[in-house]
Design a protein around this motif. Structure first.
Motif, PDB file in Angstrom:
ATOM      1  N   LEU B 204       0.816  -1.220   0.000  1.00 53.14           N
ATOM      2  CA  LEU B 204       0.000   0.000   0.000  1.00 53.14           C
ATOM      3  C   LEU B 204       0.847   1.267   0.000  1.00 53.14           C
ATOM      4  N   LEU B 209      -0.850  -0.959  -4.748  1.00 54.60           N
ATOM      5  CA  LEU B 209      -2.176  -1.432  -5.150  1.00 54.60           C
ATOM      6  C   LEU B 209      -3.116  -0.337  -5.649  1.00 54.60           C
ATOM      7  N   GLN B 210      -3.080   0.826  -4.979  1.00 51.77           N
ATOM      8  CA  GLN B 210      -4.025   1.903  -5.298  1.00 51.77           C
ATOM      9  C   GLN B 210      -3.864   2.444  -6.708  1.00 51.77           C
ATOM     10  N   CYS B 212      -3.964   0.838  -9.389  1.00 49.31           N
ATOM     11  CA  CYS B 212      -4.768   0.078 -10.353  1.00 49.31           C
ATOM     12  C   CYS B 212      -5.981   0.909 -10.757  1.00 49.31           C
ATOM     13  N   ASN B 214      -8.383  -0.416 -12.940  1.00 49.78           N
ATOM     14  CA  ASN B 214      -9.423  -1.362 -13.373  1.00 49.78           C
ATOM     15  C   ASN B 214      -9.642  -1.423 -14.885  1.00 49.78           C
ATOM     16  N   GLN B 216      -8.397  -3.760 -16.484  1.00 50.90           N
ATOM     17  CA  GLN B 216      -8.452  -5.227 -16.570  1.00 50.90           C
ATOM     18  C   GLN B 216      -7.713  -5.798 -17.777  1.00 50.90           C
ATOM     19  N   THR B 229      -7.234  -9.833 -11.823  1.00 52.03           N
ATOM     20  CA  THR B 229      -8.207  -8.834 -11.367  1.00 52.03           C
ATOM     21  C   THR B 229      -8.951  -9.326 -10.131  1.00 52.03           C
ATOM     22  N   THR B 230      -9.148 -10.640 -10.033  1.00 49.87           N
ATOM     23  CA  THR B 230      -9.775 -11.191  -8.825  1.00 49.87           C
ATOM     24  C   THR B 230      -8.815 -11.012  -7.648  1.00 49.87           C
ATOM     25  N   ALA B 233      -8.949  -7.293  -6.644  1.00 51.08           N
ATOM     26  CA  ALA B 233     -10.157  -6.933  -5.891  1.00 51.08           C
ATOM     27  C   ALA B 233     -10.141  -7.570  -4.505  1.00 51.08           C
ATOM     28  N   ALA B 234      -9.671  -8.821  -4.414  1.00 52.04           N
ATOM     29  CA  ALA B 234      -9.592  -9.483  -3.105  1.00 52.04           C
ATOM     30  C   ALA B 234      -8.603  -8.733  -2.212  1.00 52.04           C
ATOM     31  N   ASN B 236      -7.901  -5.568  -2.525  1.00 47.51           N
ATOM     32  CA  ASN B 236      -8.565  -4.310  -2.171  1.00 47.51           C
ATOM     33  C   ASN B 236      -9.411  -4.497  -0.914  1.00 47.51           C
ATOM     34  N   ARG B 237     -10.103  -5.639  -0.844  1.00 52.10           N
ATOM     35  CA  ARG B 237     -10.921  -5.896   0.350  1.00 52.10           C
ATOM     36  C   ARG B 237     -10.026  -5.995   1.585  1.00 52.10           C
ATOM     37  N   ALA B 239      -7.162  -4.646   1.925  1.00 51.17           N
ATOM     38  CA  ALA B 239      -6.593  -3.316   2.184  1.00 51.17           C
ATOM     39  C   ALA B 239      -7.596  -2.448   2.939  1.00 51.17           C
ATOM     40  N   THR B 240      -8.885  -2.572   2.580  1.00 54.33           N
ATOM     41  CA  THR B 240      -9.927  -1.816   3.280  1.00 54.33           C
ATOM     42  C   THR B 240      -9.929  -2.213   4.758  1.00 54.33           C
TER      43      THR B 240
END
Lengths: 215, 250
Positions: B204, B209-210, B212, B214, B216, B229-230, B233-234, B236-237, B239-240
């Motif tokens: 991070l 990561l940020q 990206c 999208n 794809q 991309t999966t 997104a995983a 990203n979750r 990271a949240t």
């Protein structure tokens, strides 16, 4: 270990695009749709909005500042990308490019729109009825109508596709199936909200709207 | 069966890291089942361009010749891919071959993918198992996790995802989609999980990561079909969650 400033800035940009900027866009177009019921209905709706408590604070902190952050940081993001749709002509890559193009169109339009409506209203101290008349005056020019329609569609596209990426960027839609369903959902939202926005512009541009005002 | 007798190649060449690129055309005799590597070998045997001039043979890198090492990545007819699996019979002629210019070009099609290995070091893409005592066996992993990890483990650091990504360029410091897949790979390992916060912190940081956007393209371009991309997104979750956890814990 760095400060993670870019991660924070990027996530803030993503969040502000939805709340409050995206929310405001949808609210704005829903309110504008009242114009299809005539000048009187629209004026009453504007008066109701102007009666909201903390209106100035909401406008500054709930709309203007988040919008400026999203717009200026967004320009930085948009011009950083090196688009390559010629070599990768996939749907998502086109969406990526269009997201950046519509973002720039929307920002330029919003500046102009803000100048000729919100700031104009402040300078000339217009009433809600005056503002309705002023707006009908602006939209009596067919070139302006076309520009407004293009800009509204661009803004709504940027919002709808932005919602798609927001759901990915925050890790809500993860797999390809979830992301595909999300594409369909936001495509429907795009069509519906665009319809509201464009209908309002057409209503304002209609000569009978101006006649109603005269009465 | 084929009636063609020659193969027409347009190669973007470069004599050194600091010299300007130029295009050179070659017509080489056609043989059955040729790929880009065997076409280059033919030029090596007889280094004569379309004008009949004798030129320096084309430089390229390749090792495995079966699309598992990633060394021979280059841009062929606009698409970044491995030269070993780019079969002449399946390509439209003239075949345009260029180096992956997202990376520093050393000579002709030889590029320096060093930034990818720096990125792997940055995100700690390994599992620390060395100790001064026996750490014992790793915990068992669920079959479904193993299957997910197997897909991610196919990454061969070939650089195609960086070349395909619109956000990896000279104006950006994005370390590339592959690094996110590798963080997923090691963070989902039962032993690797123990260091997942360190990897997440590194991922991070600036250029992580940020960055990206999208588009794809990575998942479309990846020769190994890695679900990048999966993985993004995983992550990203994760990271949240990581962000909120840090805010609320410290």
């Amino acid at each position: 270990m760095g400060t993670k400033r870019s991660f924070f800035n990027r996530r803030l940009h993503s969040l502000l695009g939805v709340i409050p900027v995206g929310f405001f866009l949808v609210e704005h177009l829903f309110v504008n749709y009242k114009a299809t019921e005539g000048a009187q209905a629209f004026t009453e709706q504007v008066e109701w909005l102007w009666g909201m408590p903390f209106l100035t604070a909401l406008e500054i902190f709930g709309i203007f500042l988040p919008l400026m952050y999203h717009g200026i940081y967004g320009l930085y993001i948009a011009f950083q990308a090196k688009n390559n749709v010629n070599n990768f002509g996939t749907f998502r890559n086109y969406m990526f490019m269009l997201q950046r193009v519509t973002g720039v169109i929307t920002l330029v339009f919003v500046m102009w729109h803000l100048w000729e409506t919100r700031i104009y209203k402040e300078i000339h101290n217009l009433s809600a009825a005056d503002l309705t008349e002023h707006m009908a005056g602006i939209l009596s020019n067919p070139i302006v109508v076309v520009i407004y329609i293009i800009a509204i569609i661009a803004a709504v596209f940027h919002f709808s596709n932005g919602m798609w990426s927001f759901l990915v960027s925050w890790g809500i839609t993860i797999g390809p199936r979830a992301q595909r369903v999300s594409t369909y959902v936001w495509a429907v939202v795009f069509v519906m909200v665009s319809y509201l926005g464009v209908s309002a512009v057409i209503a304002f541009a209609d000569p009978s709207f101006a006649t109603q005002l005269a009465q | 069966m084929s009636e063609q007798t020659t193969v027409h190649l347009i190669v973007t060449r470069q004599d050194g890291p600091d010299t300007a690129p130029y295009k050179e055309e070659f017509h080489i005799p056609y043989r059955k089942n040729m790929n880009i590597i065997s076409a280059f070998m033919e030029i090596q045997r007889n280094p004569v361009n379309s004008n009949g001039d004798k030129v320096a043979p084309i430089q390229w890198e390749s090792n495995c010749l079966e699309e598992v090492c990633g060394a021979c990545s280059m841009v062929i007819n606009g698409k970044p891919r491995q030269a070993c699996t780019a079969l002449i019979d399946k390509l439209t002629q003239p075949i345009r071959v260029e180096p992956m210019q997202t990376f520093p070009v050393m000579r002709d099609l030889v590029i320096d993918r060093g930034r990818m290995f720096d990125a792997l070091k940055r995100v700690k893409a390994w599992i620390p198992i060395d100790g001064s005592y026996d750490l014992g066996p790793a915990p068992r992993q669920a079959e479904i996790d193993r299957q997910w990890r197997y897909e991610l483990s196919k990454c061969m650091t070939c650089g195609v995802c960086l070349q395909a990504c619109p956000n990896v360029n000279s104006d950006s410091n994005f370390i590339g989609p592959f690094a996110v897949g590798q963080v997923q790979l090691f963070n989902s390992h039962p032993t690797g999980k123990m260091n997942k916060d360190e990897r997440m912190d590194a991922l991070l940081d600036d250029g992580g990561l940020q960055e990206c956007g999208n588009s794809q393209n990575c998942v479309q371009a990846c020769p190994k079909g890695i679900p990048l991309t999966t993985a993004i997104a995983a992550t990203n979750r994760e990271a949240t969650k990581h962000m909120f956890k840090k805010w609320l814990t410290f």
